[in-house]
Design a protein around this motif. Structure first.
Motif, PDB file in Angstrom:
ATOM      1  N   ALA A   1       1.369  -2.793  -5.106  1.00 40.08           N
ATOM      2  CA  ALA A   1       1.609  -2.512  -3.690  1.00 40.08           C
ATOM      3  C   ALA A   1       3.087  -2.300  -3.368  1.00 40.08           C
ATOM      4  CB  ALA A   1       1.049  -3.647  -2.845  1.00 40.08           C
ATOM      5  N   ASP A   2       3.968  -3.017  -4.050  1.00 38.62           N
ATOM      6  CA  ASP A   2       5.397  -2.906  -3.748  1.00 38.62           C
ATOM      7  C   ASP A   2       5.913  -1.485  -3.924  1.00 38.62           C
ATOM      8  OD1 ASP A   2       5.422  -5.580  -3.198  1.00 38.62           O
ATOM      9  OD2 ASP A   2       6.345  -6.187  -5.095  1.00 38.62           O
ATOM     10  N   ALA A   3       5.402  -0.791  -4.954  1.00 33.89           N
ATOM     11  CA  ALA A   3       5.896   0.553  -5.246  1.00 33.89           C
ATOM     12  C   ALA A   3       5.559   1.535  -4.120  1.00 33.89           C
ATOM     13  CB  ALA A   3       5.316   1.048  -6.569  1.00 33.89           C
ATOM     14  N   TYR A   4       4.481   1.262  -3.383  1.00 36.82           N
ATOM     15  CA  TYR A   4       4.025   2.181  -2.339  1.00 36.82           C
ATOM     16  C   TYR A   4       4.289   1.649  -0.933  1.00 36.82           C
ATOM     17  CZ  TYR A   4       1.687   4.507  -6.213  1.00 36.82           C
ATOM     18  OH  TYR A   4       1.434   5.163  -7.387  1.00 36.82           O
ATOM     19  N   GLU A   5       4.965   0.495  -0.853  1.00 37.06           N
ATOM     20  CA  GLU A   5       5.152  -0.195   0.427  1.00 37.06           C
ATOM     21  C   GLU A   5       5.824   0.683   1.471  1.00 37.06           C
ATOM     22  OE1 GLU A   5       4.677  -3.595   2.862  1.00 37.06           O
ATOM     23  OE2 GLU A   5       3.933  -3.163   0.850  1.00 37.06           O
ATOM     24  N   ALA A   6       6.926   1.323   1.106  1.00 36.18           N
ATOM     25  CA  ALA A   6       7.680   2.106   2.083  1.00 36.18           C
ATOM     26  C   ALA A   6       6.854   3.264   2.628  1.00 36.18           C
ATOM     27  CB  ALA A   6       8.965   2.627   1.441  1.00 36.18           C
ATOM     28  N   GLN A   7       6.163   3.975   1.755  1.00 30.40           N
ATOM     29  CA  GLN A   7       5.377   5.114   2.231  1.00 30.40           C
ATOM     30  C   GLN A   7       4.177   4.657   3.045  1.00 30.40           C
ATOM     31  OE1 GLN A   7       4.013   7.900  -0.774  1.00 30.40           O
ATOM     32  NE2 GLN A   7       3.633   9.499   0.742  1.00 30.40           N
ATOM     33  N   LEU A   8       3.569   3.532   2.658  1.00 32.48           N
ATOM     34  CA  LEU A   8       2.456   2.998   3.435  1.00 32.48           C
ATOM     35  C   LEU A   8       2.905   2.642   4.852  1.00 32.48           C
ATOM     36  CD1 LEU A   8       0.634   0.760   0.817  1.00 32.48           C
ATOM     37  CD2 LEU A   8      -0.440   2.581   2.163  1.00 32.48           C
ATOM     38  N   ALA A   9       4.107   2.077   4.969  1.00 33.57           N
ATOM     39  CA  ALA A   9       4.637   1.727   6.288  1.00 33.57           C
ATOM     40  C   ALA A   9       4.837   2.976   7.143  1.00 33.57           C
ATOM     41  CB  ALA A   9       5.951   0.974   6.130  1.00 33.57           C
TER      42      ALA A   9
ATOM     43  N   GLY B   1      -3.392  -1.723   2.839  1.00 35.62           N
ATOM     44  CA  GLY B   1      -1.958  -1.480   2.975  1.00 35.62           C
ATOM     45  C   GLY B   1      -1.578  -0.969   4.343  1.00 35.62           C
ATOM     46  N   LEU B   2      -2.416  -0.073   4.887  1.00 40.43           N
ATOM     47  CA  LEU B   2      -2.138   0.433   6.243  1.00 40.43           C
ATOM     48  C   LEU B   2      -2.303  -0.663   7.280  1.00 40.43           C
ATOM     49  CD1 LEU B   2      -4.042   3.856   6.096  1.00 40.43           C
ATOM     50  CD2 LEU B   2      -1.567   3.537   6.086  1.00 40.43           C
ATOM     51  N   ASP B   3      -3.365  -1.469   7.136  1.00 44.21           N
ATOM     52  CA  ASP B   3      -3.606  -2.534   8.100  1.00 44.21           C
ATOM     53  C   ASP B   3      -2.458  -3.540   8.133  1.00 44.21           C
ATOM     54  OD1 ASP B   3      -5.991  -1.396   8.774  1.00 44.21           O
ATOM     55  OD2 ASP B   3      -7.241  -2.767   7.582  1.00 44.21           O
ATOM     56  N   ALA B   4      -1.836  -3.753   6.996  1.00 43.44           N
ATOM     57  CA  ALA B   4      -0.736  -4.722   6.924  1.00 43.44           C
ATOM     58  C   ALA B   4       0.476  -4.267   7.723  1.00 43.44           C
ATOM     59  CB  ALA B   4      -0.330  -4.943   5.464  1.00 43.44           C
ATOM     60  N   HIS B   5       0.518  -2.970   8.057  1.00 40.83           N
ATOM     61  CA  HIS B   5       1.686  -2.435   8.783  1.00 40.83           C
ATOM     62  C   HIS B   5       1.318  -2.027  10.220  1.00 40.83           C
ATOM     63  CE1 HIS B   5       4.422  -2.392   5.357  1.00 40.83           C
ATOM     64  NE2 HIS B   5       3.404  -1.975   4.629  1.00 40.83           N
TER      65      HIS B   5
ATOM     66  N   THR C   1       5.533   3.544 -10.104  1.00 40.08           N
ATOM     67  CA  THR C   1       6.417   2.728 -10.934  1.00 40.08           C
ATOM     68  C   THR C   1       6.909   3.521 -12.136  1.00 40.08           C
ATOM     69  OG1 THR C   1       5.254   0.720 -10.273  1.00 40.08           O
ATOM     70  CG2 THR C   1       6.589   0.583 -12.268  1.00 40.08           C
ATOM     71  N   ARG C   2       6.011   4.263 -12.774  1.00 37.91           N
ATOM     72  CA  ARG C   2       6.422   5.075 -13.924  1.00 37.91           C
ATOM     73  C   ARG C   2       7.452   6.126 -13.508  1.00 37.91           C
ATOM     74  NH1 ARG C   2       4.646   5.957 -18.832  1.00 37.91           N
ATOM     75  NH2 ARG C   2       2.628   4.906 -18.578  1.00 37.91           N
ATOM     76  N   LEU C   3       7.230   6.726 -12.360  1.00 41.28           N
ATOM     77  CA  LEU C   3       8.163   7.745 -11.882  1.00 41.28           C
ATOM     78  C   LEU C   3       9.522   7.139 -11.544  1.00 41.28           C
ATOM     79  CD1 LEU C   3       5.620   9.680  -9.685  1.00 41.28           C
ATOM     80  CD2 LEU C   3       6.851  10.657 -11.620  1.00 41.28           C
TER      81      LEU C   3
END
Length: 371
Positions: A59-67, A366-370, A26-28
């Protein structure tokens, strides 16, 4: 035109590098790191397992990479490495202009080896090497805890030409061992044909945690106002560490390394956020001003100094006699220095292991959610 804060600018002019003890996606994404570099004279970033565990809660900030990682079948450990090194690589790129402008002397970002390896010399060396390769930035420092097992790892990693942030230092005897490990690493690097001018290091000496433990023991002793000794141990310990630093540089061993191009291993004041509301919130910044040092601060402390901090010159080298007197008085009051620093190292490692476990759980979810 962006205006620099005069208080933090004065701190930098006094020889203190201001590093931010925080990093998140988020900071980045928001650009606040660039803003702090421009307005608060920030020239580096430190991270640790607790910081990443907190960052991953967004979690939202890392959602795309986790997917992406889930789709690729990444393990939890591999996903943690991918997520954290992505943030560190991006931060290193943000700080690259600082690194270039200072001739490679500043602009660093630190990432720590898995805290579960703190008692594993070979495992620490292997992961430090892997992290350096994955991040692949000249302004990276790999953080290695200053455990007994960490000392040979520090030397070995420096010997490979990798810059190192030695972390979790609480005691003066251990710090002297760190100084030896640093110089041993540089000597090996020189033998290995590395350019010493590109191998940087800092030694992270923890401050506020020392006061927290010492003050609790003083108060538990039932002495009236703890004989006025509360809030004294952390600064005294750090000031005497700085004296050990200057003594290490006044040797033929160091002069040979310096002649070969080696930069000094700067003392870094860590754990500088105020934990006791009865003490000034800028105590561990204003009280530790000295040339060739780094102060890594949480944003709250950085902003407090920007608001009302004062630079009154060197507050370290001229205070070492008082520092000795303060530690002697604390010992005379019944507080064992050795017991305190041993307990703090053990607790520090445990806190980071707990944070790492929390980080693993967050990434696993996060991984399990995808999947």
């Amino acid at each position: 035109m962006t205006e620099k804060n005069p208080r933090t600018a004065a701190l930098a002019e006094a020889g203190v590098s201001l590093w931010l003890d925080d990093l998140s996606r988020t900071r980045l994404d928001s650009g606040t790191l660039e803003e702090l570099i421009a307005t608060r004279s920030v020239t580096g970033v430190t991270t640790n397992p607790s910081i990443f565990a907190l960052a991953l809660k967004d979690a939202d900030a890392y959602e795309a990479q986790l997917a992406e990682l889930a789709a690729a079948g990444a393990t939890v450990d591999d996903a943690v490495t991918a997520l954290t090194t992505t943030d560190v690589r991006r931060a290193a790129d943000v700080l690259a202009p600082v690194h270039e402008a200072t001739g490679g002397a500043d602009g660093f970002v630190s990432i720590e080896v898995d805290p579960r390896l703190a008692r594993d010399t070979d495992g620490t060396i292997t992961q430090a090497r892997d992290l350096a390769a994955v991040v692949d930035r000249p302004n990276l420092m790999v953080k290695i805890p200053a455990t007994v097992e960490g000392l040979p790892a520090i030397s070995a990693v420096l010997a490979e030409g990798i810059s190192v942030n030695v972390t979790l230092i609480f005691s003066l005897p251990r710090y002297r061992e760190v100084l030896n490990a640093w110089q041993s690493g540089l000597e090996q690097a020189r033998e290995n044909g590395h350019d010493l001018s590109r191998i940087h290091s800092v030694a992270s000496f923890f401050v506020s945690r020392v006061d927290t433990e010492v003050d609790a023991r003083l108060r538990a002793g039932g002495r009236d106002d703890a004989d006025g000794l509360t809030g004294k141990a952390g600064l005294a310990n750090a000031r005497l560490a700085y004296r050990a630093f200057t003594q290490a540089l006044d040797t033929e061993r160091w002069r040979l390394l310096e002649a070969a191009g080696a930069p000094v291993q700067r003392p870094l004041w860590a754990s500088t956020g105020m934990k006791d509301p009865a003490l000034p919130d800028t105590l561990y910044v204003a009280g530790l001003v000295a040339p060739r040092t780094v102060n890594t601060m949480p944003e709250k402390t950085l902003e407090a100094f920007a608001d009302h901090g004062e630079v009154t010159g060197d507050t370290v080298t001229r205070a070492d006699a008082q520092a000795e007197a303060d530690l002697d008085a604390i010992g005379a009051a019944g507080v064992s220095y050795t017991e305190v620093v041993e307990q703090l190292e053990a607790e520090g490692l445990q806190k980071f292991e707990s944070a790492w476990a929390e980080l693993l759980d967050s990434v696993r979810a996060g991984l399990d959610a995808h999947r």
